[in-house]
Design a protein around this motif. Structure first.
Motif, PDB file in Angstrom:
ATOM      1  N   GLU A  34      -8.735  30.999  -7.619  1.00 54.95           N
ATOM      2  CA  GLU A  34      -9.946  31.706  -7.156  1.00 54.95           C
ATOM      3  C   GLU A  34     -11.061  30.715  -6.848  1.00 54.95           C
ATOM      4  OE1 GLU A  34     -11.003  34.623 -10.049  1.00 54.95           O
ATOM      5  OE2 GLU A  34      -9.337  35.958  -9.504  1.00 54.95           O
ATOM      6  N   PHE A  40      -6.653  40.196 -25.084  1.00 57.08           N
ATOM      7  CA  PHE A  40      -6.805  39.519 -23.781  1.00 57.08           C
ATOM      8  C   PHE A  40      -7.297  40.498 -22.701  1.00 57.08           C
ATOM      9  CE2 PHE A  40      -5.916  36.459 -20.578  1.00 57.08           C
ATOM     10  CZ  PHE A  40      -5.881  35.256 -21.271  1.00 57.08           C
ATOM     11  N   MET A  60       2.409  33.572 -26.341  1.00 57.65           N
ATOM     12  CA  MET A  60       1.904  34.568 -25.380  1.00 57.65           C
ATOM     13  C   MET A  60       0.469  34.235 -24.974  1.00 57.65           C
ATOM     14  SD  MET A  60       2.299  37.418 -23.699  1.00 57.65           S
ATOM     15  CE  MET A  60       3.685  38.281 -24.414  1.00 57.65           C
ATOM     16  N   GLY A  61      -0.372  33.874 -25.985  1.00 60.32           N
ATOM     17  CA  GLY A  61      -1.785  33.545 -25.678  1.00 60.32           C
ATOM     18  C   GLY A  61      -1.875  32.342 -24.762  1.00 60.32           C
ATOM     19  N   ALA A  65      -5.124  31.275 -12.245  1.00 59.62           N
ATOM     20  CA  ALA A  65      -5.779  32.247 -11.367  1.00 59.62           C
ATOM     21  C   ALA A  65      -7.217  31.842 -11.072  1.00 59.62           C
ATOM     22  CB  ALA A  65      -5.754  33.633 -12.026  1.00 59.62           C
ATOM     23  N   TYR A  66      -7.901  31.375 -12.152  1.00 62.10           N
ATOM     24  CA  TYR A  66      -9.279  30.935 -11.986  1.00 62.10           C
ATOM     25  C   TYR A  66      -9.343  29.788 -11.001  1.00 62.10           C
ATOM     26  CZ  TYR A  66     -13.772  28.841 -13.066  1.00 62.10           C
ATOM     27  OH  TYR A  66     -15.015  28.298 -12.945  1.00 62.10           O
ATOM     28  N   GLU A 110      -2.000  31.346 -17.276  1.00 58.35           N
ATOM     29  CA  GLU A 110      -2.070  32.201 -16.055  1.00 58.35           C
ATOM     30  C   GLU A 110      -3.516  32.370 -15.583  1.00 58.35           C
ATOM     31  OE1 GLU A 110      -0.269  36.054 -16.347  1.00 58.35           O
ATOM     32  OE2 GLU A 110       1.662  35.235 -16.978  1.00 58.35           O
ATOM     33  N   GLU A 111      -4.377  32.636 -16.567  1.00 60.42           N
ATOM     34  CA  GLU A 111      -5.788  32.875 -16.200  1.00 60.42           C
ATOM     35  C   GLU A 111      -6.426  31.634 -15.598  1.00 60.42           C
ATOM     36  OE1 GLU A 111      -7.793  35.570 -16.112  1.00 60.42           O
ATOM     37  OE2 GLU A 111      -5.928  36.654 -16.492  1.00 60.42           O
ATOM     38  N   ALA A 124       3.085  35.080 -30.604  1.00 59.54           N
ATOM     39  CA  ALA A 124       1.711  35.477 -30.246  1.00 59.54           C
ATOM     40  C   ALA A 124       0.950  34.301 -29.656  1.00 59.54           C
ATOM     41  CB  ALA A 124       0.989  36.017 -31.484  1.00 59.54           C
ATOM     42  N   PRO A 137       1.611  40.909 -33.634  1.00 57.38           N
ATOM     43  CA  PRO A 137       0.772  39.805 -33.176  1.00 57.38           C
ATOM     44  C   PRO A 137       0.770  39.663 -31.648  1.00 57.38           C
ATOM     45  CG  PRO A 137       2.135  39.124 -35.019  1.00 57.38           C
ATOM     46  CD  PRO A 137       2.581  40.493 -34.697  1.00 57.38           C
ATOM     47  N   VAL A 138       1.961  39.833 -31.070  1.00 56.22           N
ATOM     48  CA  VAL A 138       2.036  39.660 -29.597  1.00 56.22           C
ATOM     49  C   VAL A 138       1.234  40.749 -28.887  1.00 56.22           C
ATOM     50  CG1 VAL A 138       3.590  39.705 -27.617  1.00 56.22           C
ATOM     51  CG2 VAL A 138       4.260  38.473 -29.683  1.00 56.22           C
ATOM     52  N   VAL A 159      -2.432  40.146 -29.136  1.00 54.83           N
ATOM     53  CA  VAL A 159      -2.899  39.112 -28.184  1.00 54.83           C
ATOM     54  C   VAL A 159      -3.089  39.744 -26.798  1.00 54.83           C
ATOM     55  CG1 VAL A 159      -2.224  37.036 -26.930  1.00 54.83           C
ATOM     56  CG2 VAL A 159      -1.951  37.142 -29.402  1.00 54.83           C
ATOM     57  N   ARG A 203      -2.632  43.783 -14.971  1.00 58.10           N
ATOM     58  CA  ARG A 203      -3.854  43.889 -15.790  1.00 58.10           C
ATOM     59  C   ARG A 203      -5.076  44.187 -14.924  1.00 58.10           C
ATOM     60  NH1 ARG A 203      -2.516  38.743 -17.900  1.00 58.10           N
ATOM     61  NH2 ARG A 203      -4.617  38.083 -17.379  1.00 58.10           N
ATOM     62  N   ARG A 204      -5.161  43.473 -13.801  1.00 58.88           N
ATOM     63  CA  ARG A 204      -6.299  43.692 -12.889  1.00 58.88           C
ATOM     64  C   ARG A 204      -6.321  45.139 -12.397  1.00 58.88           C
ATOM     65  NH1 ARG A 204      -8.361  40.050 -14.731  1.00 58.88           N
ATOM     66  NH2 ARG A 204      -8.929  38.024 -13.871  1.00 58.88           N
ATOM     67  N   ILE A 247     -10.768  39.471 -21.362  1.00 60.68           N
ATOM     68  CA  ILE A 247     -10.705  38.811 -20.044  1.00 60.68           C
ATOM     69  C   ILE A 247     -10.827  39.815 -18.887  1.00 60.68           C
ATOM     70  CG2 ILE A 247      -9.264  37.373 -18.512  1.00 60.68           C
ATOM     71  CD1 ILE A 247     -10.286  35.859 -20.980  1.00 60.68           C
ATOM     72  N   ARG A 305      -0.619  39.412 -14.439  1.00 58.98           N
ATOM     73  CA  ARG A 305      -2.066  39.390 -14.197  1.00 58.98           C
ATOM     74  C   ARG A 305      -2.469  40.489 -13.202  1.00 58.98           C
ATOM     75  NH1 ARG A 305      -6.088  36.664 -11.194  1.00 58.98           N
ATOM     76  NH2 ARG A 305      -7.865  36.192 -12.560  1.00 58.98           N
ATOM     77  N   LEU A 348      -0.777  33.347 -21.340  1.00 58.03           N
ATOM     78  CA  LEU A 348      -1.794  34.159 -20.647  1.00 58.03           C
ATOM     79  C   LEU A 348      -2.973  33.294 -20.212  1.00 58.03           C
ATOM     80  CD1 LEU A 348      -1.807  37.377 -22.890  1.00 58.03           C
ATOM     81  CD2 LEU A 348      -1.057  37.217 -20.521  1.00 58.03           C
ATOM     82  N   LEU A 349      -3.383  32.381 -21.107  1.00 57.25           N
ATOM     83  CA  LEU A 349      -4.497  31.499 -20.740  1.00 57.25           C
ATOM     84  C   LEU A 349      -4.120  30.627 -19.539  1.00 57.25           C
ATOM     85  CD1 LEU A 349      -5.830  30.413 -24.267  1.00 57.25           C
ATOM     86  CD2 LEU A 349      -7.088  31.646 -22.504  1.00 57.25           C
TER      87      LEU A 349
END
Lengths: 128, 593
Positions: free
Chosen positions: B59, A99, B44-45, B55-56, B51-52, B41, A91-92, A95, A69-70, A103, A66, B48-49
């Motif tokens: 925050e 994202f 991974m999604g 993080a959210y 993580e977000e 995939a 696909p990965v 994503v 990415r930031r 995001i 993260r 990532l979600l």
């Protein structure tokens, strides 16, 4: 053995004849903040004080932290990168690219492509 | 199972992670198969979600903490603001109370000089109520001549400069001048200077008193500088604090040389210094001293080292709780000299008066004696005249009787004739004496008459004959001297004094009388062969009251000397011990027949 644990860089960075910079990661790489900072520093060096359009090939990436990415979507990157074209052909990687677009919302023009050729073509408009 | 169908193991893995995420464990990750397929995939999604969301959530928590902190801060800020407002209100109240009760005039004016605020004390100072002044312009109360000066000061204040205290003169409601001393600072609102505020004190009376004091000080200064006497003030440790021009003249030190030095060391002679220091020490402790409030004569010392007499008076003054002495000193050297001269003059005068009085007495005595003698002589002369006439008649009658009686009565007639001759001799002698007495005394001679000095000398001898006979042999040698215009009675007195002094200088001996003259003077000399007079005493014989005789008055020679001086002459005294004394009277020839 983790890719990040070696001293060998996980990113290949080069500039083509048209002035577009290409970033490509080694397979199964995990990108951290440290990698991101080094990538942007190298990009700035290659750009020699000018903003450059960048093609980022996400193929083979295992993960992107993260913080990384930031950083990529932050002001420091925007100083040296005029536009970014993300290439995702799996696909990965798609994503990850979506994202990043949805995001992280970087400030420079950015699009997701399935091939490097199209990506480079789109970026030509940003060559200074 | 086709490749597109999810495997049971993968579904369980995804399901477990979703459940963990649902319970708040956002660190849960779906392990990737590394096949790069749809499952990876999705995994991974999800990862990532997760993580977000994590993080959210972090925050959000941070934002909530920040919000809480901000609310706490706002609350605190509000409390502080309330507290500050309360303190400001209290401060304003305190200021208002101070302003309302202050005897000084507190004011605020805007940038145009209009009064925004005046404390009530302005009424006492300017005679106007605060509400009457509010809104009026400061300029309305200024003396026109003073306005520009004050205006400049206010301009400086408005420019933010610190001008400290300054004076200005305003006019009160009766048009009288009021002197103010004030300080002012700018009023700052929103970082802008909007006016000034100040505090002013009425110093009219103070200035008036200050002026009076200054004038008085100048007057005293002029007075102290104008006087010839030394005016000195002596303070702590006996040090001089003031020294006027008179002091500079009297003691020789300039003020800047004297001030700050110890007075006694500067002007008191060393031999008196310890005593004077002791007196001053006592004075500075108690304010008392024998020197205070009296006039004392003391010795002083000039810068040049000379000592001189001074008259000193000291007065005590108490300044700041300590005793000081104010001294006035006067150099009395001249006065002392004058006093000494006056004393000598008085003594001389007294002696002169005594001498003259005695001379007058003596002269009066002589005059009275002369009159007495003349009177007696006159009274004797008359009977002597008829005694003589009668005796001559008796002598004639005796001759007639002899003729009548013849030889028979011769022895008797012879005896009678001898008696008659003897009577005649006595009558002649008495007649001569009375004439001499009258000539000697001359009571009627008030001035000088032309006279024969030789005759005077002879007459004198007749008078003193009885005092000389059988003891002193007189040798006379009269020169052919001119007659003199003189008071012969007084000169005879001189001759008698000289002859008597000679006769008294010896039991037996000789006196030589001699007269002679030259072109200018007639000389009468009386010389004896007595015991003589010592040289040191010879100079004093003419001094009044000098005598070597127990019964003498000491006036004889003094009086004689004055008589001769009155004739313009002199008496020369010469003597030798064992040989005798010579007195020579020298009288100038005024009229020469």
């Amino acid at each position: 053995m983790s890719i990040d644990s070696t001293d060998e860089p996980i990113t290949e960075i080069e500039k083509d004849n048209s002035g577009v910079v290409h970033l490509k990661y080694r397979p199964n790489s995990s990108v951290t903040l440290e990698t991101a900072v080094k990538d942007i520093q190298e990009t700035a060096r290659i750009g020699a004080g000018k903003k450059v359009p960048v093609v980022v090939n996400l193929t083979g990436l295992k993960s992107v932290s993260r913080d990384a990415r930031r950083y990529y979507s932050g002001e420091e990157t925007a100083k040296y990168v005029s536009a970014a074209a993300l290439v995702a052909d799996s696909p990965v990687s798609r994503v990850l690219g979506n994202f990043f677009l949805g995001i992280d919302k970087p400030p420079m023009p950015i699009r997701l492509f399935s091939s490097e050729e199209k990506a480079r073509e789109w970026l030509t408009q940003f060559i200074e | 199972m086709t490749a597109a169908e999810p495997r049971k193991k993968d579904v369980e893995a995804v399901s477990e992670v979703i459940q963990r995420i649902a319970t708040g464990d956002f660190s849960a990750k779906v392990p990737l198969s590394n096949r790069g397929d749809a499952f990876d995939a999705v995994a991974m999604g999800i990862n990532l979600l997760g993580e977000e969301i994590q993080a959210y959530r972090i925050e959000k928590e941070e934002h909530e903490r920040d919000l809480t902190d901000m609310l706490e801060g706002l609350k605190k800020s509000k409390e502080e603001s309330e507290k500050a407002r309360k303190e400001l209100k209290e401060s304003e109240e305190r200021f208002r109370r101070i302003a309302e009760t202050s005897i000084d005039f507190i004011f605020q004016i805007d940038k145009k000089g209009r009064f925004i605020y005046c404390s009530p004390s302005v009424e006492k100072i300017l005679g106007l109520k605060p509400e009457e002044i509010a809104g009026t312009n400061l300029q309305d109360y200024f003396m026109p001549s003073d306005f520009m000066k004050a205006f400049d000061r206010f301009k400086e204040v408005l420019s933010g400069r610190n001008v400290g205290l300054f004076d200005m003169i305003l006019l009160n409601n009766r048009g009288a001048e009021v002197q103010l001393e004030l300080s002012a600072v700018p009023i700052v609102e929103d970082e802008q200077i909007t006016g000034l505020q100040g505090i002013a004190r009425d110093i009219t009376e103070y200035k008036k008193t200050e002026m009076e004091l200054k004038e008085r000080e100048e007057l005293y200064s002029s007075l102290t500088q104008a006087v010839m006497d030394a005016i000195i003030t002596i303070g702590d440790e006996g040090k001089i604090t003031y020294w006027n021009e008179g002091a500079e003249k009297v003691f020789g030190y300039a003020a800047d040389e004297a001030v700050g030095r110890v007075a006694t060391k500067l002007v008191v002679p060393e031999q008196f210094r310890a005593k004077m220091d002791e007196e001053f020490e006592k004075f500075f402790e108690t304010g008392e001293s024998p020197l205070i409030n009296t006039i004392t004569e003391a010795a002083a010392q000039h810068k040049n080292g000379n000592e001189f007499p001074m008259e000193l008076s000291l007065a005590p003054v108490r300044i700041k709780g300590r005793w000081h002495a104010v001294g006035v000193a006067r150099d009395i050297t001249e006065r002392k000299r004058s006093e000494e001269e006056l004393k000598k003059y008085t003594e001389n005068l007294e002696r002169e008066v005594k001498e003259r009085t005695n001379e007058v007495i003596q002269s009066e005595k002589m005059s009275s004696l002369g009159q007495l003698v003349a009177g007696v002589a006159h009274e004797i002369n008359n009977p002597m005249a008829y005694l003589k006439t009668n005796t001559e008649f008796l002598e004639d009658n005796l001759k007639d009787l002899e003729k009548i009686c013849g030889e028979k009565g011769q022895p008797l007639f012879e005896e009678m004739r001898e008696l008659i001759d003897s009577n005649m001799d006595g009558i002649n002698r008495v007649t001569t004496i009375t004439k001499t007495l009258r000539r000697f005394a001359r009571p009627d001679d008030k001035g000088k008459v032309v006279s024969d000095v030789n005759e005077g000398l002879k007459d004198t001898l007749v008078i003193v004959h009885n005092r000389l006979k059988h003891r002193i042999e007189v040798h006379e040698e009269y020169g052919d001297i001119p007659r003199l215009a003189c008071n012969v009675g007084q000169l005879n007195q001189v001759f008698m004094n000289l002859i008597m002094n000679s006769s008294q200088a010896m039991d037996e001996g000789d006196i030589w009388l001699k007269t002679w003259n030259d072109h200018e003077n007639v000389y009468v000399q009386v010389r004896d062969n007595g015991k003589g007079i010592p040289e040191e005493k010879l100079r004093e014989v003419f001094n009044p009251f000098y005598t070597t005789k127990a019964e003498g008055t000491g006036l004889g020679l003094s009086l004689s000397y004055r008589i001769v001086q009155a004739h313009g002459g002199d008496i020369i005294a010469e003597s030798e011990i064992g040989e005798g004394t010579t007195m020579t009277v020298k009288i100038p020839v005024e009229v020469n027949e």
